[in-house]
Design a protein around this motif. Structure first.
Motif, PDB file in Angstrom:
ATOM      1  N   ASP A 125       0.809  -1.221   0.000  1.00 50.15           N
ATOM      2  CA  ASP A 125       0.000   0.000   0.000  1.00 50.15           C
ATOM      3  C   ASP A 125       0.841   1.271   0.000  1.00 50.15           C
ATOM      4  O   ASP A 125       0.339   2.351  -0.303  1.00 50.15           O
ATOM      5  N   CYS A 126       2.112   1.165   0.358  1.00 48.88           N
ATOM      6  CA  CYS A 126       2.964   2.353   0.414  1.00 48.88           C
ATOM      7  C   CYS A 126       3.037   3.050  -0.935  1.00 48.88           C
ATOM      8  O   CYS A 126       3.155   4.278  -1.005  1.00 48.88           O
ATOM      9  N   TRP A 127       2.927   2.284  -2.031  1.00 45.99           N
ATOM     10  CA  TRP A 127       3.051   2.901  -3.360  1.00 45.99           C
ATOM     11  C   TRP A 127       1.817   3.696  -3.729  1.00 45.99           C
ATOM     12  O   TRP A 127       1.903   4.657  -4.508  1.00 45.99           O
ATOM     13  N   ILE A 128       0.657   3.327  -3.177  1.00 46.89           N
ATOM     14  CA  ILE A 128      -0.531   4.167  -3.371  1.00 46.89           C
ATOM     15  C   ILE A 128      -0.311   5.497  -2.663  1.00 46.89           C
ATOM     16  O   ILE A 128      -0.611   6.573  -3.202  1.00 46.89           O
ATOM     17  N   ALA A 129       0.217   5.417  -1.436  1.00 45.66           N
ATOM     18  CA  ALA A 129       0.518   6.646  -0.688  1.00 45.66           C
ATOM     19  C   ALA A 129       1.566   7.483  -1.414  1.00 45.66           C
ATOM     20  O   ALA A 129       1.457   8.714  -1.488  1.00 45.66           O
ATOM     21  N   TRP A 130       2.586   6.831  -1.981  1.00 44.80           N
ATOM     22  CA  TRP A 130       3.631   7.581  -2.687  1.00 44.80           C
ATOM     23  C   TRP A 130       3.083   8.273  -3.938  1.00 44.80           C
ATOM     24  O   TRP A 130       3.507   9.386  -4.272  1.00 44.80           O
ATOM     25  N   LEU A 131       2.134   7.640  -4.622  1.00 43.46           N
ATOM     26  CA  LEU A 131       1.532   8.288  -5.793  1.00 43.46           C
ATOM     27  C   LEU A 131       0.789   9.559  -5.390  1.00 43.46           C
ATOM     28  O   LEU A 131       0.868  10.588  -6.080  1.00 43.46           O
ATOM     29  N   LEU A 132       0.079   9.511  -4.262  1.00 42.57           N
ATOM     30  CA  LEU A 132      -0.593  10.709  -3.751  1.00 42.57           C
ATOM     31  C   LEU A 132       0.429  11.761  -3.345  1.00 42.57           C
ATOM     32  O   LEU A 132       0.228  12.964  -3.568  1.00 42.57           O
ATOM     33  N   VAL A 133       1.534  11.327  -2.741  1.00 42.13           N
ATOM     34  CA  VAL A 133       2.615  12.247  -2.367  1.00 42.13           C
ATOM     35  C   VAL A 133       3.171  12.941  -3.603  1.00 42.13           C
ATOM     36  O   VAL A 133       3.369  14.162  -3.616  1.00 42.13           O
ATOM     37  N   ASN A 134       3.423  12.176  -4.654  1.00 40.59           N
ATOM     38  CA  ASN A 134       4.001  12.742  -5.872  1.00 40.59           C
ATOM     39  C   ASN A 134       3.113  13.812  -6.484  1.00 40.59           C
ATOM     40  O   ASN A 134       3.597  14.852  -6.949  1.00 40.59           O
ATOM     41  N   ILE A 135       1.790  13.559  -6.484  1.00 38.19           N
ATOM     42  CA  ILE A 135       0.850  14.527  -7.058  1.00 38.19           C
ATOM     43  C   ILE A 135       0.834  15.819  -6.237  1.00 38.19           C
ATOM     44  O   ILE A 135       0.902  16.926  -6.782  1.00 38.19           O
ATOM     45  N   THR A 136       0.745  15.694  -4.892  1.00 37.44           N
ATOM     46  CA  THR A 136       0.707  16.886  -4.043  1.00 37.44           C
ATOM     47  C   THR A 136       2.066  17.598  -4.024  1.00 37.44           C
ATOM     48  O   THR A 136       2.122  18.831  -3.978  1.00 37.44           O
ATOM     49  N   GLN A 137       3.161  16.839  -4.076  1.00 36.55           N
ATOM     50  CA  GLN A 137       4.482  17.464  -4.112  1.00 36.55           C
ATOM     51  C   GLN A 137       4.691  18.238  -5.412  1.00 36.55           C
ATOM     52  O   GLN A 137       5.325  19.303  -5.410  1.00 36.55           O
ATOM     53  N   LEU A 138       4.180  17.703  -6.497  1.00 37.59           N
ATOM     54  CA  LEU A 138       4.290  18.395  -7.782  1.00 37.59           C
ATOM     55  C   LEU A 138       3.664  19.779  -7.687  1.00 37.59           C
ATOM     56  O   LEU A 138       4.247  20.784  -8.115  1.00 37.59           O
ATOM     57  N   TRP A 139       2.491  19.835  -7.085  1.00 39.83           N
ATOM     58  CA  TRP A 139       1.787  21.106  -6.875  1.00 39.83           C
ATOM     59  C   TRP A 139       2.595  22.011  -5.941  1.00 39.83           C
ATOM     60  O   TRP A 139       2.760  23.217  -6.201  1.00 39.83           O
ATOM     61  N   GLY A 179       6.367   5.135  -9.505  1.00 34.33           N
ATOM     62  CA  GLY A 179       5.378   4.654  -8.544  1.00 34.33           C
ATOM     63  C   GLY A 179       4.425   3.643  -9.164  1.00 34.33           C
ATOM     64  O   GLY A 179       4.084   2.632  -8.538  1.00 34.33           O
ATOM     65  N   VAL A 180       3.987   3.921 -10.387  1.00 34.45           N
ATOM     66  CA  VAL A 180       3.085   2.992 -11.076  1.00 34.45           C
ATOM     67  C   VAL A 180       3.792   1.663 -11.347  1.00 34.45           C
ATOM     68  O   VAL A 180       3.239   0.582 -11.107  1.00 34.45           O
ATOM     69  N   VAL A 181       5.047   1.739 -11.814  1.00 32.01           N
ATOM     70  CA  VAL A 181       5.821   0.521 -12.085  1.00 32.01           C
ATOM     71  C   VAL A 181       6.070  -0.256 -10.791  1.00 32.01           C
ATOM     72  O   VAL A 181       5.937  -1.490 -10.753  1.00 32.01           O
ATOM     73  N   SER A 182       6.395   0.463  -9.720  1.00 26.80           N
ATOM     74  CA  SER A 182       6.685  -0.183  -8.436  1.00 26.80           C
ATOM     75  C   SER A 182       5.439  -0.808  -7.833  1.00 26.80           C
ATOM     76  O   SER A 182       5.514  -1.854  -7.175  1.00 26.80           O
ATOM     77  N   LEU A 183       4.280  -0.173  -8.047  1.00 29.63           N
ATOM     78  CA  LEU A 183       3.011  -0.738  -7.578  1.00 29.63           C
ATOM     79  C   LEU A 183       2.811  -2.127  -8.174  1.00 29.63           C
ATOM     80  O   LEU A 183       2.412  -3.074  -7.471  1.00 29.63           O
ATOM     81  N   TYR A 184       3.111  -2.256  -9.459  1.00 27.49           N
ATOM     82  CA  TYR A 184       2.984  -3.556 -10.132  1.00 27.49           C
ATOM     83  C   TYR A 184       4.053  -4.532  -9.637  1.00 27.49           C
ATOM     84  O   TYR A 184       3.756  -5.701  -9.354  1.00 27.49           O
ATOM     85  N   ASN A 185       5.305  -4.061  -9.540  1.00 23.84           N
ATOM     86  CA  ASN A 185       6.408  -4.930  -9.113  1.00 23.84           C
ATOM     87  C   ASN A 185       6.167  -5.502  -7.721  1.00 23.84           C
ATOM     88  O   ASN A 185       6.384  -6.698  -7.477  1.00 23.84           O
ATOM     89  N   TRP A 186       5.740  -4.633  -6.802  1.00 28.66           N
ATOM     90  CA  TRP A 186       5.520  -5.101  -5.429  1.00 28.66           C
ATOM     91  C   TRP A 186       4.301  -6.014  -5.340  1.00 28.66           C
ATOM     92  O   TRP A 186       4.266  -6.907  -4.497  1.00 28.66           O
ATOM     93  N   TYR A 187       3.287  -5.821  -6.184  1.00 31.71           N
ATOM     94  CA  TYR A 187       2.139  -6.733  -6.174  1.00 31.71           C
ATOM     95  C   TYR A 187       2.585  -8.118  -6.649  1.00 31.71           C
ATOM     96  O   TYR A 187       2.144  -9.144  -6.111  1.00 31.71           O
TER      97      TYR A 187
END
Length: 219
Positions: free
Chosen positions: A169-183, A204-212
Motif C-alpha cells: 500500500d505504500c506505493w498508493i501513498a507515494w503516488l498521492l505524495v508525488n501529485i501533491t508534491q508536484l503542486w 510509482g506505477v511501475v513499483s506498484l505492479y512490481n511489489w504486487y
C-alpha cells in the motif's frame, strides 16, 4: 552554508533561478525511489543522504512542515533499514531468507490511515498558518502554503512508514505524495523537483505492479 545552498547554476526565462541544491537533491531522490521500487535494500543508504539534502532545500524555501519532517524521516529510514534486513520468522521472503517479504494492509488499517492523514494535515496546517503570521512574527518568514505543505508532510510520513514495513500500500501513498508534491514545488518556484515528481509518478506505477508481483510470490 547559505551561499552554497543558494548557488545558482543558471536561470530560466531570465528570472527563475536553477539552484545546485535542487539538482543534487533531485538526483538522489530519484535514485532512492528507483532502488526501493526494485526491492533493493540499498535505497536506505541513498535515503540517508537524500534526507539531509531535503532538509537544506526546505530550510532555504521556509517550508517548515517539510523541514521538520526530515529528522522524523531519518528515524523511519533507520527503522525500515532494520526491518527489511531483520525479518521475523513468519515475515521471511520466500526468495531471500535474510529479507522481509511484501505484505498488505487490511481494509480497517487502510481506513485508519486515510482518516489520520486528513486530521493531522488539517491540524498541522492550522499551526503552520499561525507561525510567522501570529507567532514569532519577524523571526520566521510565514510558510507560503501551510496546508499544502502539511498535507505533503503527513502523506510522506505515512508512505515512509508503510515502506519501512514493506507494505504494498505504500506505493498508493507515494503516488498521492508525488501529485501533491508536484503542486507544492511548482507553487514555491522549484524547477527540477517538479520534473523529478513526474518521474516519481512513473516509477510509482511501475513499483506498484512490481511489489504486487512480489506479494503474490510471497517475496
Amino acid at each position: 552554508m547559505r551561499d552554497i545552498i543558494n548557488y545558482t547554476l543558471f536561470t530560466i526565462g531570465g528570472d527563475t533561478p536553477v539552484l545546485l541544491i535542487d539538482l543534487v537533491t533531485s538526483v538522489f531522490g530519484l535514485a532512492c525511489v528507483v532502488l526501493a521500487g526494485r526491492n533493493s535494500k540499498y535505497n536506505f543508504w541513498v535515503g540517508y543522504l537524500y534526507t539531509a539534502l531535503l532538509f537544506l532545500m526546505f530550510w532555504n524555501k521556509h517550508l517548515y512542515a517539510s523541514l521538520i519532517l526530515q529528522p522524523i524521516s531519518l528515524g523511519i529510514n533507520i527503522l525500515g533499514h532494520y526491518r527489511w534486513t531483520h525479518p521475523k520468522q513468519d515475515e521471511v521472503s520466500s526468495q531471500d531468507h535474510a529479507s522481509l517479504k511484501v505484505s498488505m494492509l487490511t481494509w480497517p488499517q487502510r481506513s485508519m490511515a486515510i482518516i489520520s492523514v486528513f486530521v493531522l494535515a488539517l491540524f498541522w496546517g492550522w499551526l503552520l498558518s499561525l507561525l510567522g503570521n501570529q507567532w514569532f512574527v519577524g523571526v520566521f518568514p510565514a510558510d507560503p502554503v501551510p496546508y499544502l505543505d502539511s498535507c505533503v508532510t503527513v502523506l510522506i510520513l505515512v508512505a515512509q512508514f508503510l515502506s519501512a514495513l514493506k507494505k504494498w500500500d505504500c506505493w498508493i501513498a507515494w503516488l498521492l505524495v508525488n501529485i501533491t508534491q508536484l503542486w507544492l514545488h511548482i507553487s514555491v518556484g522549484h524547477v527540477f523537483m517538479p520534473i523529478v515528481c513526474g518521474l516519481y509518478l512513473i516509477n510509482g506505477v511501475v513499483s506498484l505492479y512490481n511489489w504486487y508481483r512480489l506479494y503474490t510470490q510471497k517475496a
